[in-house]
Design an enzyme around this catalytic site. Structure first.
Site, PDB file in Angstrom:
ATOM      1  N   ASP A   4       0.820  -1.209   0.000  1.00  0.00           N
ATOM      2  CA  ASP A   4       0.000   0.000   0.000  1.00  0.00           C
ATOM      3  C   ASP A   4       0.856   1.262   0.000  1.00  0.00           C
ATOM      4  OD1 ASP A   4      -2.368  -1.450   0.060  1.00  0.00           O
ATOM      5  OD2 ASP A   4      -2.472  -1.454   2.250  1.00  0.00           O
ATOM      6  N   TYR A  12       6.633  -9.986   6.714  1.00  0.00           N
ATOM      7  CA  TYR A  12       6.633  -8.539   6.909  1.00  0.00           C
ATOM      8  C   TYR A  12       7.318  -8.182   8.225  1.00  0.00           C
ATOM      9  CZ  TYR A  12       3.458  -7.618   3.022  1.00  0.00           C
ATOM     10  OH  TYR A  12       2.903  -7.502   1.768  1.00  0.00           O
TER      11      TYR A  12
END
EC number: 5.4.99.12
Length: 260
Positions: free
Chosen positions: A52, A111
């Protein structure tokens, strides 16, 4: 056609995300334009994760198809030249077979999220961490994180605009670690799964930060998960502490990873 795997590092701050958009800067768009400088187009690249706006990457993985048989080193050098001055770097490149796919061949995505705990404003790390001024209770955060591991309906922890067909995902790991850095005490979240829902990692971290701050408890997190209600989620944390750190494949494309 010849297929090449690319390992991509970037600072996500100037971009509205990975995925190409006509009127806004994106990482995919920048790399495809760079490819257009060295080979006839149009070009469409695929990536392991569509990060994003504002999210960074240490080791995003993408692939491209080119008619010419390139030496991988020369291809990475040419792309890096044409990507300047954007904060994007091709850190590894290798030829792969036509069946290998950066997205669909991926077995796990990993992540990293960084929280910097200090009162003084961040300078060198500004835009690279989420800064909170108070100390956080890491023990409580770990207890809450453990409740999220495994297969669950994660409706509470996904964006209301998430387009995934099912909210059920399997979370492989959610470790919470304290790290001393030259800039102060950081809390690192190591989050791993085959795939994630939209805003899932940032929803986890925002919720766990509230546990660390004492505003909620591990039991509150368990109840929020069971409710399957987005309104029960804690605040979604900002994107700039989040990094796509590693992508795991059954057949690792890059030489240095084949023995891991």
């Amino acid at each position: 056609m010849h297929r090449y795997a690319l390992k991509v590092e970037y600072n996500g701050a100037p971009f509205v995300g990975w995925q190409r958009q006509k009127e806004h800067p994106t990482i995919q768009g920048a790399i495809e334009r760079a490819l257009g400088k060295i080979a006839p187009g149009p070009h469409t690249i695929a990536a392991a994760g569509r990060t994003d706006a504002g999210v960074h990457a240490i080791a995003q993985v993408a692939h491209c198809d080119l008619e010419r048989d390139w030496d991988p080193f020369r291809l990475s050098e040419a792309l890096n030249y044409h990507l300047k001055p954007a904060p994007i770097a091709i850190t590894a490149c290798t030829a792969v077979d036509a069946e290998w796919h950066a997205r669909f061949s991926a077995r796990q995505r990993q992540y990293l999220f960084r929280i910097l705990c200090r009162r003084a404003p961040a300078t060198h790390q500004k835009g690279l961490v989420w800064q909170v001024k108070q100390k956080l209770d890491v023990t409580a955060m770990r207890e809450a994180a453990a409740l999220l591991i495994g297969q669950h309906d994660f409706t509470t922890f996904r964006s209301t605009i998430c387009q995934a067909e099912s909210p059920v995902k399997t979370l492989d790991r959610l470790d919470v670690n304290e790290v001393d850095t030259p800039y102060g005490r950081e809390i690192h979240f190591d989050v791993r799964a085959r795939s994630f829902l939209h805003n899932q990692v940032r929803s986890f971290v925002g919720t766990l930060e509230r546990v660390g701050a004492g505003s909620s408890t591990p039991q509150d997190v368990a109840r929020a998960l069971a409710l399957r209600d987005r309104a029960a989620c804690g605040p979604v944390c900002p994107p700039h502490g989040l990094y796509l750190a590693h992508v795991v494949y059954d057949r690792p494309p890059f030489e240095a990873e084949r023995s891991i």
